[in-house]
Design a protein around this motif. Structure first.
Motif, PDB file in Angstrom:
ATOM      1  N   GLY A   1       0.799  -1.223   0.000  1.00 34.13           N
ATOM      2  CA  GLY A   1       0.000   0.000   0.000  1.00 34.13           C
ATOM      3  C   GLY A   1       0.828   1.267   0.000  1.00 34.13           C
ATOM      4  O   GLY A   1       1.963   1.292  -0.463  1.00 34.13           O
ATOM      5  N   CYS A   2       0.262   2.311   0.573  1.00 28.88           N
ATOM      6  CA  CYS A   2       0.839   3.647   0.437  1.00 28.88           C
ATOM      7  C   CYS A   2       1.886   3.920   1.509  1.00 28.88           C
ATOM      8  O   CYS A   2       2.112   3.115   2.411  1.00 28.88           O
ATOM      9  CB  CYS A   2      -0.263   4.691   0.485  1.00 28.88           C
ATOM     10  SG  CYS A   2      -1.151   4.696   2.054  1.00 28.88           S
TER      11      CYS A   2
ATOM     12  N   ASN B   1       1.145   3.364   5.185  1.00 25.19           N
ATOM     13  CA  ASN B   1       1.358   2.021   5.717  1.00 25.19           C
ATOM     14  C   ASN B   1       2.824   1.806   6.079  1.00 25.19           C
ATOM     15  O   ASN B   1       3.125   1.137   7.056  1.00 25.19           O
ATOM     16  CB  ASN B   1       0.899   0.975   4.695  1.00 25.19           C
ATOM     17  CG  ASN B   1      -0.529   0.517   4.944  1.00 25.19           C
ATOM     18  OD1 ASN B   1      -1.237   1.107   5.757  1.00 25.19           O
ATOM     19  ND2 ASN B   1      -0.942  -0.529   4.263  1.00 25.19           N
TER      20      ASN B   1
ATOM     21  N   THR C   1      -1.727  -4.384   5.259  1.00 24.00           N
ATOM     22  CA  THR C   1      -2.371  -4.557   3.959  1.00 24.00           C
ATOM     23  C   THR C   1      -3.014  -3.298   3.380  1.00 24.00           C
ATOM     24  O   THR C   1      -3.248  -2.326   4.085  1.00 24.00           O
ATOM     25  CB  THR C   1      -3.495  -5.597   4.116  1.00 24.00           C
ATOM     26  OG1 THR C   1      -4.457  -5.069   5.050  1.00 24.00           O
ATOM     27  CG2 THR C   1      -2.947  -6.911   4.637  1.00 24.00           C
ATOM     28  N   CYS C   2      -3.329  -3.385   2.094  1.00 18.38           N
ATOM     29  CA  CYS C   2      -3.941  -2.283   1.349  1.00 18.38           C
ATOM     30  C   CYS C   2      -5.231  -2.758   0.693  1.00 18.38           C
ATOM     31  O   CYS C   2      -5.303  -3.860   0.175  1.00 18.38           O
ATOM     32  CB  CYS C   2      -2.958  -1.800   0.287  1.00 18.38           C
ATOM     33  SG  CYS C   2      -3.637  -0.535  -0.799  1.00 18.38           S
ATOM     34  N   HIS C   3      -6.235  -1.904   0.672  1.00 21.22           N
ATOM     35  CA  HIS C   3      -7.564  -2.267   0.176  1.00 21.22           C
ATOM     36  C   HIS C   3      -7.968  -1.440  -1.036  1.00 21.22           C
ATOM     37  O   HIS C   3      -9.099  -1.497  -1.509  1.00 21.22           O
ATOM     38  CB  HIS C   3      -8.564  -2.018   1.334  1.00 21.22           C
ATOM     39  CG  HIS C   3      -9.858  -2.751   1.207  1.00 21.22           C
ATOM     40  ND1 HIS C   3     -11.056  -2.114   1.006  1.00 21.22           N
ATOM     41  CD2 HIS C   3     -10.148  -4.058   1.249  1.00 21.22           C
ATOM     42  CE1 HIS C   3     -12.022  -3.004   0.934  1.00 21.22           C
ATOM     43  NE2 HIS C   3     -11.498  -4.194   1.081  1.00 21.22           N
ATOM     44  N   ILE C   4      -7.036  -0.641  -1.568  1.00 20.69           N
ATOM     45  CA  ILE C   4      -7.412   0.390  -2.528  1.00 20.69           C
ATOM     46  C   ILE C   4      -7.967  -0.183  -3.832  1.00 20.69           C
ATOM     47  O   ILE C   4      -8.900   0.361  -4.396  1.00 20.69           O
ATOM     48  CB  ILE C   4      -6.232   1.370  -2.794  1.00 20.69           C
ATOM     49  CG1 ILE C   4      -6.736   2.703  -3.331  1.00 20.69           C
ATOM     50  CG2 ILE C   4      -5.159   0.795  -3.698  1.00 20.69           C
ATOM     51  CD1 ILE C   4      -7.246   3.632  -2.298  1.00 20.69           C
TER      52      ILE C   4
ATOM     53  N   CYS D   1      -5.508  -1.685   5.944  1.00 21.30           N
ATOM     54  CA  CYS D   1      -6.827  -1.305   5.449  1.00 21.30           C
ATOM     55  C   CYS D   1      -7.732  -2.488   5.141  1.00 21.30           C
ATOM     56  O   CYS D   1      -8.951  -2.359   5.225  1.00 21.30           O
ATOM     57  CB  CYS D   1      -6.665  -0.381   4.249  1.00 21.30           C
ATOM     58  SG  CYS D   1      -5.994   1.227   4.753  1.00 21.30           S
TER      59      CYS D   1
ATOM     60  N   VAL E   1     -12.004   3.737  -1.242  1.00 19.33           N
ATOM     61  CA  VAL E   1     -12.304   3.086   0.047  1.00 19.33           C
ATOM     62  C   VAL E   1     -11.736   3.831   1.252  1.00 19.33           C
ATOM     63  O   VAL E   1     -12.097   3.536   2.396  1.00 19.33           O
ATOM     64  CB  VAL E   1     -11.726   1.638   0.099  1.00 19.33           C
ATOM     65  CG1 VAL E   1     -12.440   0.722  -0.878  1.00 19.33           C
ATOM     66  CG2 VAL E   1     -10.220   1.620  -0.127  1.00 19.33           C
ATOM     67  N   VAL E   2     -10.829   4.780   0.999  1.00 18.23           N
ATOM     68  CA  VAL E   2     -10.106   5.394   2.123  1.00 18.23           C
ATOM     69  C   VAL E   2     -11.008   6.002   3.200  1.00 18.23           C
ATOM     70  O   VAL E   2     -10.773   5.794   4.389  1.00 18.23           O
ATOM     71  CB  VAL E   2      -9.065   6.413   1.603  1.00 18.23           C
ATOM     72  CG1 VAL E   2      -8.505   7.254   2.742  1.00 18.23           C
ATOM     73  CG2 VAL E   2      -7.936   5.679   0.888  1.00 18.23           C
TER      74      VAL E   2
ATOM     75  N   THR F   1     -11.882   2.975   5.234  1.00 17.98           N
ATOM     76  CA  THR F   1     -10.831   2.209   5.922  1.00 17.98           C
ATOM     77  C   THR F   1     -10.052   3.073   6.912  1.00 17.98           C
ATOM     78  O   THR F   1      -9.573   2.576   7.917  1.00 17.98           O
ATOM     79  CB  THR F   1      -9.822   1.580   4.943  1.00 17.98           C
ATOM     80  OG1 THR F   1      -9.140   2.614   4.240  1.00 17.98           O
ATOM     81  CG2 THR F   1     -10.504   0.665   3.954  1.00 17.98           C
ATOM     82  N   ARG F   2      -9.914   4.356   6.603  1.00 22.07           N
ATOM     83  CA  ARG F   2      -9.124   5.216   7.493  1.00 22.07           C
ATOM     84  C   ARG F   2     -10.001   6.178   8.284  1.00 22.07           C
ATOM     85  O   ARG F   2      -9.499   6.922   9.123  1.00 22.07           O
ATOM     86  CB  ARG F   2      -8.092   6.013   6.689  1.00 22.07           C
ATOM     87  CG  ARG F   2      -7.018   5.160   6.061  1.00 22.07           C
ATOM     88  CD  ARG F   2      -5.856   4.941   7.016  1.00 22.07           C
ATOM     89  NE  ARG F   2      -4.953   3.932   6.502  1.00 22.07           N
ATOM     90  CZ  ARG F   2      -3.749   3.669   6.999  1.00 22.07           C
ATOM     91  NH1 ARG F   2      -3.290   4.345   8.019  1.00 22.07           N
ATOM     92  NH2 ARG F   2      -3.010   2.724   6.484  1.00 22.07           N
TER      93      ARG F   2
ATOM     94  N   GLN G   1      -3.685  11.087   3.848  1.00 21.48           N
ATOM     95  CA  GLN G   1      -4.464  10.670   2.683  1.00 21.48           C
ATOM     96  C   GLN G   1      -4.892  11.897   1.910  1.00 21.48           C
ATOM     97  O   GLN G   1      -5.030  11.865   0.708  1.00 21.48           O
ATOM     98  CB  GLN G   1      -5.704   9.891   3.120  1.00 21.48           C
ATOM     99  CG  GLN G   1      -5.411   8.428   3.311  1.00 21.48           C
ATOM    100  CD  GLN G   1      -4.755   7.827   2.102  1.00 21.48           C
ATOM    101  OE1 GLN G   1      -4.984   8.271   0.973  1.00 21.48           O
ATOM    102  NE2 GLN G   1      -3.948   6.824   2.320  1.00 21.48           N
TER     103      GLN G   1
HETATM  104 FE1  F3S Z   1      -3.006   3.343   1.852  1.00 20.26          FE
HETATM  105 FE2  F3S Z   1      -4.044   1.285   0.614  1.00 20.26          FE
HETATM  106 FE3  F3S Z   1      -4.990   1.987   2.917  1.00 20.26          FE
HETATM  107  S1  F3S Z   1      -3.405   3.134  -0.322  1.00 20.26           S
HETATM  108  S2  F3S Z   1      -4.667   4.146   3.066  1.00 20.26           S
HETATM  109  S3  F3S Z   1      -2.933   1.258   2.493  1.00 20.26           S
HETATM  110  S4  F3S Z   1      -6.163   1.273   1.207  1.00 20.26           S
END
Ligand code: F3S
Ligand code: SAH
Ligand code: SF4
Length: 440
Positions: free
Chosen positions: A13-14, A17, A49-52, A84, A167-168, A171-172, A203
């Motif tokens: 992810g970003c 993370n 993890t990332c959910h984007i 996320c 989704v941010v 999730t955030r 974000q």
């Molecule tokens: Fe970053 Fe992915 Fe969450 S881009 S904010 S880790 S959904």
């Protein structure tokens, strides 16, 4: 009782993370854990993890599958899903993946050492609640012993913009800014440990509105102005910004604050007004171009970076051409582009999809256009002098790698260069993704 052992962390992810993983590591270390680069040696594996996009979210389950044999080999091993996907799916993860012991969302990281201890005793737990206080306030103070020359610093989390694809906000959570005094204290601690460049993360970082030490509310420009006063700190960057939150004082600061680097990541997603409206971006292509013009008026050499989504529901070939036109008009120094991925729970998820072949084709065309511009921006640096902050050894023997003011990777072969050195470099060659040069 099984005491803390070794922890292995993996991050997707970003940059937020990446930053969170550092804070989780520090919290676990404070509780007696040590880190290991080998999952096979670990007593606790944390997947951040990332959910984007769907692909990013699905990766978690294949990773869990790969870790299963390790659990069979080591009955002490506990598996935690953080980040996320943890926030978005919560208890579903425990139901779907029997190998997972712990699900911990980004707002509950301060509880990780306690949760890991409970998991070691055999509990299966989910922690996805949002605390009433700044989560970073609940984590141990920074002890960045192994920090490099450049560091991330999260100043804002969450988002209230609700772009139709994203989704941010789920999730955030809602936008929350850390108090300026805490950010300044953390930046001073980093600077004391040799950090020379800080990238402020959020974000929607330019929506920052933290409590100021003077009792007022500080925007991002004010915060950067104060950070610039920290001795030893040479460079400040920030990402990611929303065009509608670019305040006049932030634009102006690019022209007046020497420590603020000439680099701006300003995602636009599409060049078509109809698609921007459908995405709920709340600005037009012309607004964006005007804004870029104002930023360039303040700082003519600024390198502009962007993000694009192709194949958003309803996107026609004409809409897509408008995106190509915008890419040409802006002249991005770099840009990321993604094929639209419908995300559960977002407003656009149920809208009729663009033909997948058309979307694939558009993505390829956009990436080709961006690559041309990027190569031109790299090539334009040849013969010029830049300042490089050296961060780590390069790929070749005797080489050091660092970043220029414009966030371009630069390699220099020179004995005696060490991480943290800030030196003038003349660029001699441009490669696809990096520059080579020699010290002036
Ligand atoms: Fe970053 Fe992915 Fe969450 S881009 S904010 S880790 S959904
Ligand atoms: N907060 C930032 C970035 C959010 S995520 C912003 O406001 O721009 C990073 C990038 O992922 C986005 O800029 C967007 O280009 C892409 N992205 C987000 N959701 C997506 C989705 N559902 N499908 C494809 N790309 C997506
Ligand atoms: Fe997502 Fe960024 Fe839009 Fe917020 S501003 S909803 S983080 S794309």
């Amino acid at each position: 009782m099984a005491g803390p052992g070794k922890v292995h962390l993996r991050t997707w992810g970003c940059q937020m993370n990446v930053y969170d993983s550092e804070r989780m590591t520090e919290a676990l270390e404070a509780a007696g854990w040590s880190t290991t680069p080998e999952a096979g040696e670990a007593d606790l594996v944390v997947l951040n993890t990332c959910h984007i996009r769907e692909k990013a979210a699905e990766k978690v389950y294949s990773e869990i599958g790969r870790l299963k044999p390790l659990k069979a080999a080591n009955p002490r091993l506990r598996l935690a899903v953080a980040g996320c996907v943890a926030q978005a799916e919560g208890a579903e993860i425990l139901a779907r993946a029997g190998a997972v012991d712990l699900v911990v969302g980004p707002q509950a990281y301060h509880r990780l050492p306690g949760l890991a201890a409970a998991a070691a005793e055999g509990a299966r737990l989910v922690a996805t609640e949002f605390p009433a206080r700044d989560k970073f306030d609940l984590l141990p103070a920074r002890a960045p012993a192994r920090r490099g020359a450049a560091a991330f610093l999260t100043v804002q989390e969450g988002c209230d913009r609700f772009c139709a694809f994203c989704v941010v906000p789920y999730t955030r959570g809602a936008e929350a800014s850390r108090p300026a005094a805490r950010v300044l204290a953390e930046a001073r601690a980093l600077a004391l440990r040799g950090v020379r460049e800080i990238t402020l993360l959020g974000q929607n970082v330019n929506a920052y509105h933290g409590a100021g030490p003077d009792g007022g509310v500080w925007g991002l420009a004010r915060l950067i102005g104060a950070l610039a006063g920290i001795e030893g700190l040479a460079r400040i960057r920030y990402m990611t910004s929303h065009p509608a939150d670019m305040s006049d004082d932030l634009v102006a600061l690019h022209g007046s604050e020497a420590k603020l680097m000439p680099f701006l990541h300003l995602p636009v997603q599409s060049g078509s007004d109809a698609i921007l409206r459908a995405m709920n971006r709340r600005h037009t292509a012309a607004d964006y171009l005007r804004l870029i013009g104002r930023v360039r008026a303040a700082r003519p050499d600024i390198l502009v970076s962007g993000d694009f989504i192709v194949g958003f529901p309803g996107e026609t070939e004409a809409d897509f051409r408008a995106t190509l036109d915008l890419v040409d008009a802006v002249g991005y120094g770099q840009a990321y582009s993604f094929r639209y991925s419908p995300r559960p729970g977002t407003p656009a998820a149920d809208r009729p999809a663009v033909d997948p072949l058309a979307a694939e084709d558009r993505l390829a065309r956009l990436q080709e256009r961006i690559a041309l511009r990027q190569a031109a921006a790299q090539q334009a640096m040849v013969g010029r002098e830049v300042t490089v902050l050296f961060e780590k050894p390069g790929r070749e023997e005797g080489q050091m790698a660092g970043k220029s003011e414009h966030h371009m990777a630069v390699h220099v072969a020179h004995p005696g260069l060490v991480a943290g050195d800030l030196r003038r470099v003349r660029i001699t060659r441009a490669h696809a993704n990096s520059l080579a040069g020699s010290l002036v």
